[in-house]
Design a protein around this motif. Structure first.
Motif, PDB file in Angstrom:
ATOM      1  N   VAL A  27       0.834  -1.205   0.000  1.00  0.00           N
ATOM      2  CA  VAL A  27       0.000   0.000   0.000  1.00  0.00           C
ATOM      3  C   VAL A  27       0.868   1.254   0.000  1.00  0.00           C
ATOM      4  CG1 VAL A  27      -1.652   1.319   1.386  1.00  0.00           C
ATOM      5  CG2 VAL A  27      -1.998  -1.122   1.027  1.00  0.00           C
ATOM      6  N   ALA A  28       1.963   1.251   0.775  1.00  0.00           N
ATOM      7  CA  ALA A  28       2.848   2.417   0.823  1.00  0.00           C
ATOM      8  C   ALA A  28       3.491   2.673  -0.537  1.00  0.00           C
ATOM      9  CB  ALA A  28       3.917   2.219   1.891  1.00  0.00           C
ATOM     10  N   ALA A  30       2.293   1.865  -3.472  1.00  0.00           N
ATOM     11  CA  ALA A  30       1.246   2.371  -4.370  1.00  0.00           C
ATOM     12  C   ALA A  30       0.937   3.837  -4.087  1.00  0.00           C
ATOM     13  CB  ALA A  30      -0.015   1.523  -4.234  1.00  0.00           C
ATOM     14  N   LEU A  31       0.902   4.216  -2.816  1.00  0.00           N
ATOM     15  CA  LEU A  31       0.629   5.619  -2.469  1.00  0.00           C
ATOM     16  C   LEU A  31       1.760   6.530  -2.904  1.00  0.00           C
ATOM     17  CD1 LEU A  31      -1.033   5.254   1.046  1.00  0.00           C
ATOM     18  CD2 LEU A  31      -2.113   5.911  -1.101  1.00  0.00           C
ATOM     19  N   ILE A  32       2.999   6.084  -2.758  1.00  0.00           N
ATOM     20  CA  ILE A  32       4.138   6.899  -3.192  1.00  0.00           C
ATOM     21  C   ILE A  32       4.114   7.082  -4.706  1.00  0.00           C
ATOM     22  CG2 ILE A  32       6.656   6.869  -3.423  1.00  0.00           C
ATOM     23  CD1 ILE A  32       6.758   5.673  -0.594  1.00  0.00           C
ATOM     24  N   GLY A  34       1.473   7.068  -6.619  1.00  0.00           N
ATOM     25  CA  GLY A  34       0.381   8.011  -6.887  1.00  0.00           C
ATOM     26  C   GLY A  34       0.771   9.437  -6.565  1.00  0.00           C
ATOM     27  N   LEU A  35       1.516   9.624  -5.485  1.00  0.00           N
ATOM     28  CA  LEU A  35       1.966  10.963  -5.110  1.00  0.00           C
ATOM     29  C   LEU A  35       2.932  11.522  -6.139  1.00  0.00           C
ATOM     30  CD1 LEU A  35       1.832  13.120  -2.875  1.00  0.00           C
ATOM     31  CD2 LEU A  35       3.778  11.989  -1.808  1.00  0.00           C
ATOM     32  N   THR A  38       0.943  12.572  -9.190  1.00  0.00           N
ATOM     33  CA  THR A  38       0.236  13.823  -8.926  1.00  0.00           C
ATOM     34  C   THR A  38       1.183  15.011  -8.989  1.00  0.00           C
ATOM     35  OG1 THR A  38      -1.325  12.642  -7.524  1.00  0.00           O
ATOM     36  CG2 THR A  38      -1.236  15.023  -7.268  1.00  0.00           C
TER      37      THR A  38
END
Length: 126
Positions: A27-28, A30-32, A34-35, A38
């Motif tokens: 999850v971490a 994937a979030l990185i 995505g960040l 962005t």
């Protein structure tokens, strides 16, 4: 009966610590990702906005030279241009051409010391 009791005792209800940590790591990551995506989109939008405003400044400077009743003098000049509450520096460079009835005009737009774009045109005698 003993076998059934043994199967119930050997089953675990929930996840182990390793499984939870692996899931959190996935999850971490994937979030990185995505960040970062962005951030790249925000940077591209800012760059596009800078280019549009710089193009307006260069167009304004070149149209002003074209609308002048006399030929622009050979040399360099600098002016500031404010677009959308942001200040850009417009450097106009006028150079002679082989035909004395025409002059080459280069407009370079910069902001904060960084050159954003350069336009060129030829201005003739009316």
């Amino acid at each position: 009966m003993r076998l059934l009791r043994r199967l119930r005792l050997s089953r675990h209800n929930g996840f182990t610590l390793i499984e939870v940590l692996v899931a959190l790591a996935i999850v971490a990551i994937a979030l990185i990702a995505g960040l970062q995506a962005t951030g790249a989109l925000v940077n591209n939008a800012q760059r596009q906005s800078d280019m549009l405003l710089a193009q307006l400044c260069a167009d304004n400077a070149l149209v002003q030279v074209r609308l002048s009743p006399q030929m622009p003098p050979v040399g360099d000049s600098t002016a500031s241009c404010t677009q959308s509450e942001r200040v850009f520096d417009v450097n106009l460079t006028v150079r002679p051409t082989p035909n004395p009835s025409f002059r080459r005009v280069d407009a370079q737009v910069a902001q904060g010391g960084y050159s954003l774009l350069r336009f060129s045109t030829v201005v003739g005698r009316y």
